[in-house]
Design a protein around this motif. Structure first.
Motif, PDB file in Angstrom:
ATOM      1  N   ASP A   1     -14.478  -4.862  12.664  1.00 50.71           N
ATOM      2  CA  ASP A   1     -14.276  -3.476  13.073  1.00 50.71           C
ATOM      3  C   ASP A   1     -13.824  -2.581  11.925  1.00 50.71           C
ATOM      4  N   GLY A   2     -13.827  -3.099  10.708  1.00 49.80           N
ATOM      5  CA  GLY A   2     -13.538  -2.288   9.526  1.00 49.80           C
ATOM      6  C   GLY A   2     -12.090  -2.223   9.110  1.00 49.80           C
ATOM      7  N   VAL A   3     -11.194  -2.921   9.813  1.00 49.85           N
ATOM      8  CA  VAL A   3      -9.782  -2.912   9.438  1.00 49.85           C
ATOM      9  C   VAL A   3      -9.584  -3.729   8.157  1.00 49.85           C
TER      10      VAL A   3
ATOM     11  N   ASN B   1       0.827  -1.209   0.000  1.00 50.48           N
ATOM     12  CA  ASN B   1       0.000   0.000   0.000  1.00 50.48           C
ATOM     13  C   ASN B   1       0.863   1.261   0.000  1.00 50.48           C
ATOM     14  N   VAL B   2       1.887   1.274   0.835  1.00 46.34           N
ATOM     15  CA  VAL B   2       2.704   2.476   0.992  1.00 46.34           C
ATOM     16  C   VAL B   2       3.427   2.842  -0.299  1.00 46.34           C
TER      17      VAL B   2
ATOM     18  N   GLY C   1      -2.236  -0.838  10.653  1.00 45.52           N
ATOM     19  CA  GLY C   1      -3.109  -1.257   9.568  1.00 45.52           C
ATOM     20  C   GLY C   1      -3.172  -0.186   8.504  1.00 45.52           C
ATOM     21  N   LEU C   2      -3.910  -0.463   7.440  1.00 48.73           N
ATOM     22  CA  LEU C   2      -4.025   0.486   6.348  1.00 48.73           C
ATOM     23  C   LEU C   2      -4.949   1.640   6.735  1.00 48.73           C
TER      24      LEU C   2
ATOM     25  N   LEU D   1      -0.647   4.515   6.596  1.00 48.02           N
ATOM     26  CA  LEU D   1      -0.937   3.516   7.616  1.00 48.02           C
ATOM     27  C   LEU D   1      -1.485   4.169   8.878  1.00 48.02           C
ATOM     28  N   ALA D   2      -2.341   3.444   9.573  1.00 45.55           N
ATOM     29  CA  ALA D   2      -2.729   3.779  10.942  1.00 45.55           C
ATOM     30  C   ALA D   2      -1.657   3.191  11.844  1.00 45.55           C
TER      31      ALA D   2
END
Length: 237
Positions: A193-195, A119-120, A177-178, A126-127
């Motif tokens: 939880d949406g992660v 992703n990065v 996480g993302l 990121l969170a």
């Protein structure tokens, strides 16, 4: 028959072994090696040093393994108080490995930290500490223990095709996480939880990432997928 060759990125950490040795080492949890070998491939360990990406031309697939946190400076954020285990040399080496793999079109599997790197490098963020975001420690429940939680996979996605199902329990151990998705990065699985728990590149075939640790579970499908998608249908010999 020649086995496919699958490269796996490794840690650079101080380690202890035997009765006397305590020094910097290139290391990797053995479960990665077992998982790649069980899929019928020959695992090759790739240390985080400059120039390792030259080995990618001899590989048939690449695994970006888990590990410490990615330097937040790469995605333009200050380092949070809970970010730990940053190894700039590993960040640089793995970006080079991924770039080389994408140029050659070989399959790439990103695991935990490896998914975050996928992703990065596409401009995502990121969170840095999920408990601050979701209000619980369900993603890393106990220190040094892979616990499990359920994951829901979007149907008709690459990861759903690989796994053969859309509901599963996974081995988990992460505190980041993302956050913002990068260019061309599509989220394909989530926890309650949406992660985000899985991603793929919409514009590049044969690239997937999962936030969980398949090497610590009993489902070999992600590692089998790597060997089933060797470019041209035959491995290096």
């Amino acid at each position: 028959m020649t086995r496919p060759v699958v490269g796996v990125s490794v840690y650079a950490e101080r380690a202890q072994w035997g009765e006397v040795w305590d020094m910097p080492a290139a290391l990797l949890p053995w479960a990665y090696v077992d998982s790649v070998a069980a899929a019928g491939a020959a695992p090759v360990l790739l240390p985080p040093v400059q120039g390792t990406a030259a080995a990618v031309s001899r590989l048939d697939a690449l695994v970006l393994a888990g590990g410490g946190d990615i330097d937040p400076g790469i995605y333009g954020s200050p380092t949070g108080p809970r970010t730990a285990g940053v190894r700039p040399e590993r960040d640089t080496a793995e970006v080079d490995l991924l770039t080389a793999a994408l140029d050659l079109g070989i399959p790439v599997l990103g695991i935990c930290r490896g998914m975050q790197l996928l992703n990065v490098v596409r401009g995502g963020t990121l969170a840095q500490h999920l408990p601050d975001l979701v209000g619980s420690s369900r993603h890393r429940q106990r220190t040094g223990v892979f616990d499990s939680h359920p994951v829901t996979v979007a149907p008709h996605t690459r990861i759903a095709e690989i796994l053969g199902r859309t509901e599963l329990d996974v081995a988990t151990y992460h505190h980041q996480g993302l956050a913002e998705l990068g260019s061309g990065v599509v989220a394909t699985a989530w926890t309650h939880d949406g992660v985000v728990e899985a991603i793929e590149y919409e514009d590049v075939p044969n690239v997937v990432g999962v936030q969980w640790h398949p090497e610590m579970g009993e489902d070999p499908s992600l590692f089998s997928w790597l060997t089933d998608h060797v470019p041209g249908g035959c491995p290096h010999g």
